[in-house]
Design a protein around this motif. Structure first.
Motif, PDB file in Angstrom:
ATOM      1  N   GLU A 208       0.830  -1.199   0.000  1.00  0.00           N
ATOM      2  CA  GLU A 208       0.000   0.000   0.000  1.00  0.00           C
ATOM      3  C   GLU A 208       0.871   1.258   0.000  1.00  0.00           C
ATOM      4  N   LYS A 209       0.277   2.343  -0.502  1.00  0.00           N
ATOM      5  CA  LYS A 209       0.938   3.637  -0.488  1.00  0.00           C
ATOM      6  C   LYS A 209       0.509   4.391   0.766  1.00  0.00           C
ATOM      7  N   VAL A 210       1.503   4.790   1.561  1.00  0.00           N
ATOM      8  CA  VAL A 210       1.259   5.459   2.838  1.00  0.00           C
ATOM      9  C   VAL A 210       1.885   6.847   2.800  1.00  0.00           C
ATOM     10  N   LEU A 211       1.129   7.849   3.218  1.00  0.00           N
ATOM     11  CA  LEU A 211       1.651   9.206   3.351  1.00  0.00           C
ATOM     12  C   LEU A 211       1.771   9.547   4.830  1.00  0.00           C
ATOM     13  N   VAL A 212       2.951   9.976   5.243  1.00  0.00           N
ATOM     14  CA  VAL A 212       3.191  10.412   6.625  1.00  0.00           C
ATOM     15  C   VAL A 212       3.441  11.910   6.598  1.00  0.00           C
ATOM     16  N   THR A 213       2.614  12.675   7.293  1.00  0.00           N
ATOM     17  CA  THR A 213       2.753  14.127   7.269  1.00  0.00           C
ATOM     18  C   THR A 213       3.713  14.609   8.357  1.00  0.00           C
ATOM     19  N   GLY A 214       4.270  15.800   8.118  1.00  0.00           N
ATOM     20  CA  GLY A 214       5.110  16.440   9.130  1.00  0.00           C
ATOM     21  C   GLY A 214       6.337  15.648   9.511  1.00  0.00           C
ATOM     22  N   ILE A 215       7.052  15.141   8.515  1.00  0.00           N
ATOM     23  CA  ILE A 215       8.205  14.303   8.828  1.00  0.00           C
ATOM     24  C   ILE A 215       9.260  15.123   9.581  1.00  0.00           C
ATOM     25  N   GLY A 216       9.851  14.495  10.570  1.00  0.00           N
ATOM     26  CA  GLY A 216      10.776  15.160  11.469  1.00  0.00           C
ATOM     27  C   GLY A 216      10.363  14.962  12.904  1.00  0.00           C
ATOM     28  N   ALA A 217       9.056  14.904  13.134  1.00  0.00           N
ATOM     29  CA  ALA A 217       8.552  14.577  14.469  1.00  0.00           C
ATOM     30  C   ALA A 217       8.883  13.126  14.791  1.00  0.00           C
ATOM     31  N   GLY A 218       9.048  12.826  16.082  1.00  0.00           N
ATOM     32  CA  GLY A 218       9.376  11.462  16.482  1.00  0.00           C
ATOM     33  C   GLY A 218       8.329  10.455  16.054  1.00  0.00           C
ATOM     34  N   THR A 219       7.056  10.825  16.177  1.00  0.00           N
ATOM     35  CA  THR A 219       5.982   9.918  15.761  1.00  0.00           C
ATOM     36  C   THR A 219       6.008   9.693  14.257  1.00  0.00           C
ATOM     37  N   ALA A 220       6.204  10.763  13.502  1.00  0.00           N
ATOM     38  CA  ALA A 220       6.204  10.644  12.047  1.00  0.00           C
ATOM     39  C   ALA A 220       7.356   9.765  11.567  1.00  0.00           C
ATOM     40  N   LEU A 221       8.511   9.904  12.182  1.00  0.00           N
ATOM     41  CA  LEU A 221       9.664   9.103  11.764  1.00  0.00           C
ATOM     42  C   LEU A 221       9.461   7.629  12.087  1.00  0.00           C
ATOM     43  N   LEU A 222       8.877   7.329  13.253  1.00  0.00           N
ATOM     44  CA  LEU A 222       8.579   5.928  13.553  1.00  0.00           C
ATOM     45  C   LEU A 222       7.510   5.387  12.620  1.00  0.00           C
ATOM     46  N   ALA A 223       6.524   6.214  12.270  1.00  0.00           N
ATOM     47  CA  ALA A 223       5.507   5.776  11.311  1.00  0.00           C
ATOM     48  C   ALA A 223       6.153   5.430   9.974  1.00  0.00           C
TER      49      ALA A 223
END
Length: 333
Positions: free
Chosen positions: A159-174
């Motif tokens: 699947e194609k996943v978009l993670v917003t606001g990369i740089g935050a700890g949660t976004a990077l783990l996502a």
């Protein structure tokens, strides 16, 4: 013992001598070596978070060594390095937390301190592949993103996943968790440098959300996203609806950008989109997150490690600037 204390809303954090906690029945006492910041610490200080607004020891993430156990503790914890699940008293319904739910650091005394006493059911051995600083940074971001991706959005391979606001700890783990699941991961940021760093970690591409109609470019290039992971909400949420493919799922766990407004309903129901809210997770979510993290040898990305609890206000200010790429860690000892 020394602890980082919030005396009142919008007041600087101070170091305060507070009473050493005594472990009660089923609790262990942990001498904390490292703790990590989350955006909730910023919002608590600014009075924009639910719960008490003052008289708090902040901090939801931590690693330390068990130095004492209370009565009826079943595990052999003494001398063990451990991390703490900050999601407490979830309740019996795995779909949503109950009335007794709370998060470590508000209202319970948090990890920005020399010691903490917690129930042993929230204590887990430090993952062997992580450094102490990495382990301290894992719990809140780990459980939040794991539940968002797998329990709620049910991400599948390919699947194609978009993670917003990369740089935050949660976004990077996502980003890391979704790649490990076999997904194609894309990111957004207002920083081209952060997008490039995310691509170095395995992201396919990135989009600058400050650019008008970025979502049209993203949708033209990808056909739309199966899953979108967001922690900002606010006025940009409509762009995420535009970027989702028919039947897609948008899962979000934060509101740093404020109230969601100006949503066109038919863009959701005509395209059969699922909008999924999520907060923290169950005891099982945390156990599953740890197993997944260890299986895939995933390491939280660290941005900065401060040398002492006395730097807590500096760390909070730095987080509020939004320049970090990864977790911000405090040294407690």
């Amino acid at each position: 013992m020394k602890a980082v204390f919030l005396t009142d809303t919008n007041q600087p954090l101070i170091i305060k001598e507070v009473e050493m906690p005594e472990p009660k029945a089923h609790q262990v006492l942990i001498k904390l070596a490292y703790s990590a910041l989350n955006h909730r610490d910023v919002w608590i200080q600014k009075g924009k978070y639910a719960g008490p607004k003052s008289g708090l020891i902040l901090g939801s993430d931590g690693l330390g060594t068990v130095t004492k156990v209370g009565e009826r503790v079943e595990g052999n914890w003494l001398g063990k390095k451990v991390i703490i699940n900050p999601s407490h008293d979830w309740g019996d319904d795995p779909a949503a937390f109950g009335n007794d739910f709370k998060i470590l650091g508000n209202p319970e005394p948090g990890t920005f301190s020399e010691y903490i006493a917690v129930d042993e059911k929230y204590v887990h051995l430090k993952p062997a592949h992580l450094t102490d600083e990495e382990a301290a940074a894992l719990p809140l971001a780990g459980i939040t993103t794991y539940r968002a991706l797998f329990t709620r959005a049910a991400v599948k391979r390919g699947e194609k996943v978009l993670v917003t606001g990369i740089g935050a700890g949660t976004a990077l783990l996502a980003l890391q968790y979704a790649i490990a699941a076999g997904a194609q991961v894309y990111v957004t940021s207002s920083s081209s440098e952060k997008i490039d760093r995310a691509k170095a970690l395995g992201a396919v591409a990135g989009y600058n959300y400050k650019e008008e109609d970025w979502f049209h470019t993203a949708k033209n290039e990808t056909g739309g996203f199966d899953v979108i992971v967001d922690s900002a909400s606010g006025k940009g949420f409509g762009s995420l609806i535009e970027a989702a493919r028919p039947g897609g799922r948008i899962v979000f766990f934060g509101g740093t950008d404020g109230v969601i407004g100006n949503i066109v309903p038919n863009k959701i129901f005509w395209r059969n989109l699922s909008i999924l809210g999520t907060t923290m997770g169950t005891l099982q979510d945390f156990k599953d997150m740890l197993e997944y993290t260890e299986k895939h040898h995933i390491k939280p990305i660290l941005d900065k490690v401060y040398p002492h609890l006395a730097h807590a206000q500096d760390a909070v200010d730095y987080m509020h600037e939004g320049k970090q790429f990864g977790k911000i860690v405090l040294t407690n000892v």
